[in-house]
Design an enzyme around this catalytic site. Structure first.
Site, PDB file in Angstrom:
ATOM      1  N   ASN A 132       0.810  -1.223   0.000  1.00  0.00           N
ATOM      2  CA  ASN A 132       0.000   0.000   0.000  1.00  0.00           C
ATOM      3  C   ASN A 132       0.838   1.266   0.000  1.00  0.00           C
ATOM      4  O   ASN A 132       0.349   2.325  -0.367  1.00  0.00           O
ATOM      5  CB  ASN A 132      -1.004  -0.029   1.157  1.00  0.00           C
ATOM      6  N   CYS A 146     -10.559  -4.687  -4.262  1.00  0.00           N
ATOM      7  CA  CYS A 146     -11.285  -5.736  -3.555  1.00  0.00           C
ATOM      8  C   CYS A 146     -12.730  -5.326  -3.294  1.00  0.00           C
ATOM      9  O   CYS A 146     -13.001  -4.184  -2.919  1.00  0.00           O
ATOM     10  CB  CYS A 146     -10.597  -6.028  -2.223  1.00  0.00           C
ATOM     11  N   ARG A 154     -17.248   1.440  -1.617  1.00  0.00           N
ATOM     12  CA  ARG A 154     -15.995   2.176  -1.418  1.00  0.00           C
ATOM     13  C   ARG A 154     -16.029   3.469  -2.234  1.00  0.00           C
ATOM     14  O   ARG A 154     -15.321   3.625  -3.227  1.00  0.00           O
ATOM     15  CB  ARG A 154     -14.793   1.307  -1.813  1.00  0.00           C
ATOM     16  N   ASP A 201      -7.209  -4.836   7.506  1.00  0.00           N
ATOM     17  CA  ASP A 201      -6.554  -5.773   6.583  1.00  0.00           C
ATOM     18  C   ASP A 201      -6.066  -7.039   7.290  1.00  0.00           C
ATOM     19  O   ASP A 201      -5.789  -8.048   6.629  1.00  0.00           O
ATOM     20  CB  ASP A 201      -5.357  -5.098   5.889  1.00  0.00           C
ATOM     21  N   ARG A 206      -2.203 -10.224  -6.354  1.00  0.00           N
ATOM     22  CA  ARG A 206      -2.232  -8.759  -6.443  1.00  0.00           C
ATOM     23  C   ARG A 206      -1.457  -8.117  -5.305  1.00  0.00           C
ATOM     24  O   ARG A 206      -0.980  -6.994  -5.446  1.00  0.00           O
ATOM     25  CB  ARG A 206      -3.685  -8.268  -6.405  1.00  0.00           C
TER      26      ARG A 206
HETATM   27  C1  EPZ Z   1      -6.972   1.661   1.850  1.00  0.00           C
HETATM   28  O1  EPZ Z   1      -8.213   1.555   1.181  1.00  0.00           O
HETATM   29  C2  EPZ Z   1      -6.186   0.407   1.520  1.00  0.00           C
HETATM   30  N1  EPZ Z   1      -5.988   0.357   0.076  1.00  0.00           N
HETATM   31  C3  EPZ Z   1      -6.953  -0.807   1.994  1.00  0.00           C
HETATM   32  O2  EPZ Z   1      -6.132  -1.924   1.744  1.00  0.00           O
HETATM   33  C4  EPZ Z   1      -7.215  -0.702   3.503  1.00  0.00           C
HETATM   34  O3  EPZ Z   1      -8.069  -1.750   3.894  1.00  0.00           O
HETATM   35  C5  EPZ Z   1      -7.892   0.637   3.816  1.00  0.00           C
HETATM   36  O4  EPZ Z   1      -7.135   1.742   3.270  1.00  0.00           O
HETATM   37  C6  EPZ Z   1      -8.065   0.879   5.312  1.00  0.00           C
HETATM   38  O5  EPZ Z   1      -6.818   0.815   5.945  1.00  0.00           O
HETATM   39  C7  EPZ Z   1      -4.911   0.912  -0.446  1.00  0.00           C
HETATM   40  O6  EPZ Z   1      -4.053   1.470   0.238  1.00  0.00           O
HETATM   41  C8  EPZ Z   1      -4.769   0.827  -1.922  1.00  0.00           C
HETATM   42  P1  EPZ Z   1     -10.268   4.295   3.163  1.00  0.00           P
HETATM   43  P2  EPZ Z   1      -9.144   2.828   0.976  1.00  0.00           P
HETATM   44  O7  EPZ Z   1     -10.415   5.414   2.217  1.00  0.00           O
HETATM   45  O8  EPZ Z   1      -8.283   3.990   0.646  1.00  0.00           O
HETATM   46  C9  EPZ Z   1     -15.015   5.233   3.476  1.00  0.00           C
HETATM   47  C10 EPZ Z   1      -5.760  -4.257   1.351  1.00  0.00           C
HETATM   48  O9  EPZ Z   1      -6.225  -5.391   1.615  1.00  0.00           O
HETATM   49  N2  EPZ Z   1     -14.788   6.292   2.472  1.00  0.00           N
HETATM   50  O10 EPZ Z   1      -9.436   4.478   4.382  1.00  0.00           O
HETATM   51  O11 EPZ Z   1     -10.205   2.465   0.011  1.00  0.00           O
HETATM   52  C11 EPZ Z   1     -14.804   3.851   2.887  1.00  0.00           C
HETATM   53  O12 EPZ Z   1     -15.962   3.381   2.223  1.00  0.00           O
HETATM   54  C12 EPZ Z   1      -6.687  -3.106   1.269  1.00  0.00           C
HETATM   55  O13 EPZ Z   1      -4.563  -4.029   1.126  1.00  0.00           O
HETATM   56  C13 EPZ Z   1     -15.829   7.065   2.039  1.00  0.00           C
HETATM   57  O14 EPZ Z   1     -16.996   6.897   2.451  1.00  0.00           O
HETATM   58  O15 EPZ Z   1      -9.765   2.979   2.433  1.00  0.00           O
HETATM   59  C14 EPZ Z   1     -14.452   3.048   4.106  1.00  0.00           C
HETATM   60  O16 EPZ Z   1     -15.622   2.663   4.770  1.00  0.00           O
HETATM   61  C15 EPZ Z   1      -8.066  -3.339   0.858  1.00  0.00           C
HETATM   62  N3  EPZ Z   1     -15.583   8.042   1.116  1.00  0.00           N
HETATM   63  C16 EPZ Z   1     -13.696   4.049   4.976  1.00  0.00           C
HETATM   64  O17 EPZ Z   1     -14.052   5.340   4.490  1.00  0.00           O
HETATM   65  C17 EPZ Z   1     -14.340   8.278   0.631  1.00  0.00           C
HETATM   66  O18 EPZ Z   1     -14.181   9.172  -0.222  1.00  0.00           O
HETATM   67  C18 EPZ Z   1     -12.177   3.924   4.945  1.00  0.00           C
HETATM   68  O19 EPZ Z   1     -11.737   3.847   3.602  1.00  0.00           O
HETATM   69  C19 EPZ Z   1     -13.275   7.480   1.075  1.00  0.00           C
HETATM   70  C20 EPZ Z   1     -13.515   6.487   2.011  1.00  0.00           C
END
Ligand code: EPZ
Length: 420
Positions: free
Chosen positions: A25, A119, A124, A307, A399
């Site tokens: 990440n 995923c 998301r 994760d 991946r």
């Molecule tokens: C990142 O995902 C990681 N992906 C994920 O890694 C990880 O699970 C996640 O952060 C949490 O740590 C990458 O780094 C590429 P978020 P991301 O924005 O950015 C909501 C793995 O297995 N949200 O922190 O998608 C969202 O729906 C993975 O390596 C909004 O509503 O996570 C979620 O409920 C999968 N609107 C929460 O916030 C937005 O604009 C946190 O999502 C953005 C997010």
């Protein structure tokens, strides 16, 4: 269905030493960040995984020159990039394609990027990312499966996130690094890869302070220069290996990791009766007896990472007692439990909560991976089970994990990849 499967004969204790790979990440944020530079950059410790290859392809399609020697370094020359369009097929190959929006906005003042893939672990949205770009003076629009963002001139601004978002924090940092003036991100994510990206950008001449706290200040720079930088080790791979060692009642030392990034998991493993000790850059995990059930609530860093919830819940299926798992980050991150139930686990999923009643033994069965960390969870389950487990849809695992089955085999696991 993919053409390959993993076959695991469970029951072997993992023993020995293993080296953790560079962070997924963090790499998928640092690679697009090179687009902000006027000169070539060299990144070390980049893992050889599909998400990295997908990003390399995208950068090449945009006009960058990329040279990757796995295990050595990746050099990216972005000087030829004049395009700002990333099509649907490229963007949907990985989640992190959304970082191309921030990076291309910073480089070209405009970006047209297909909606990201990644995923399927719940809804998301990227509305917070777009809100952040608008605070920097960009106009954003969603049109025909594409996100379009453009600004006559990106200007620093205040961004207050409604929820802590890793992707949103990184994306705004990318765009703000080259905006005119200062951007302040409030309620920022604090994950180790946020700090790593800030360090990378600062090594290119950016002025970012506060990464690792919930307020990040970015003083935009007109130009960023080339750099050579090594990304941090993968925190989730480290955790997966720690859990696998405990699950097989093994004795494994993981080298090249950062133990302070692992504190939430270490605390839980200790609570379960697992022995964990660490030095500056290694962690030893030993498990001699049966393990106890624990409750888990996923949280943003430094809380228990979502994760690792999936591999951890696999381990808990054979703990003594009942474990309650609350998944607070994503709304559909328990699909792996349906598969592990087919191996004899006793689980009840109610929305974002799972109740796991420990059973003495799992039994091998054919199972299917539904997302990256579900894949890690099924491997942990297969290593613990008696008999043969066949795991299908390996492209999810590929991946995000570099040579995971080779590392496990070197530790004594009976695991092979074969054509179906
Ligand atoms: C990142 O995902 C990681 N992906 C994920 O890694 C990880 O699970 C996640 O952060 C949490 O740590 C990458 O780094 C590429 P978020 P991301 O924005 O950015 C909501 C793995 O297995 N949200 O922190 O998608 C969202 O729906 C993975 O390596 C909004 O509503 O996570 C979620 O409920 C999968 N609107 C929460 O916030 C937005 O604009 C946190 O999502 C953005 C997010």
């Amino acid at each position: 269905m993919g053409r390959e499967r993993l076959k695991i004969i469970g029951g072997s204790a993992l023993e020995g030493e293993v080296q953790v790979s560079g962070g997924k990440n963090t790499s998928v944020a640092v690679i697009p960040a090179v687009l902000l530079s006027d000169q070539p950059c060299t990144i070390e410790n980049v893992p050889d995984i599909e998400d990295v290859h997908a990003l390399m392809d995208i950068l090449e399609h945009l006009g960058a020159r990329v040279r990757y020697i796995p295990g050595v370094s990746m050099t990216i020359d972005p000087t030829g990039v004049e395009d700002w369009h990333v099509g649907y097929h490229d963007a949907k190959r990985l989640r992190a394609s959304y970082y191309l929006i921030g990076a291309l906005l910073g480089r070209c003042g405009k970006a047209e990027v297909g909606f990201p893939g990644g995923c399927t672990i719940g809804s998301r949205p990227i509305d917070e990312h777009l809100k952040g770009f608008r605070a920097l003076g960009a106009e954003t629009e969603e049109r025909g499966g594409m996100v379009v963002a453009q600004a006559k001139e990106l200007t620093g601004g205040d961004v207050f996130f409604d929820m802590v978002t890793v992707g949103g924090t990184i994306n705004v940092m990318l765009a703000a690094a080259k905006a005119k003036g200062t951007t302040i991100i409030y309620n920022a994510a604090k994950e180790p890869h946020i700090v790593d990206l800030a360090n990378f950008l600062n090594s290119m001449g950016a002025k970012i302070k506060g990464a690792g706290t919930d307020v990040i200040r970015i003083k935009g720079q007109e130009r960023l220069h080339g750099t050579t930088y090594a990304v941090i080790p993968d925190q989730i791979e480290t955790g997966t290996l720690m859990i696998a060692a405990a699950a097989t009642r093994g004795d494994v030392t993981i080298h090249g990791c950062i133990p302070t990034h692992m504190e939430a998991l270490t605390a839980k493993l200790l609570e379960m009766g697992v022995r964990v000790s660490d030095s500056d850059d290694s962690i030893r995990v030993r498990m001699m007896t049966a393990h106890r059930a624990v409750n888990i609530k996923t949280q943003v860093y430094p809380g228990f990472p979502t994760d690792l919830q999936q591999p951890m819940s696999a381990l808990l299926t054979t703990a003594h007692g009942t474990s309650l798992i609350q998944e607070t980050i994503f709304d559909q991150r328990f699909k792996h439990l349906d598969e592990i139930a087919r191996m004899g686990a006793s689980v009840k999923v109610m929305g974002r909560t799972a109740l796991i009643e420990g059973v003495p033994q799992l039994y091998g069965a054919p199972v299917t991976v539904t997302d990256l960390r579900a894949g890690a969870a099924l491997i942990v389950a297969g290593l613990m089970a008696s008999g043969v487990t066949e795991i299908y849809e390996l492209e999810y695992i590929d991946r995000g994990y570099e040579h995971l089955e080779d590392k496990l085999r070197n530790l004594g696991a009976q695991i092979v990849r074969e054509e179906t």
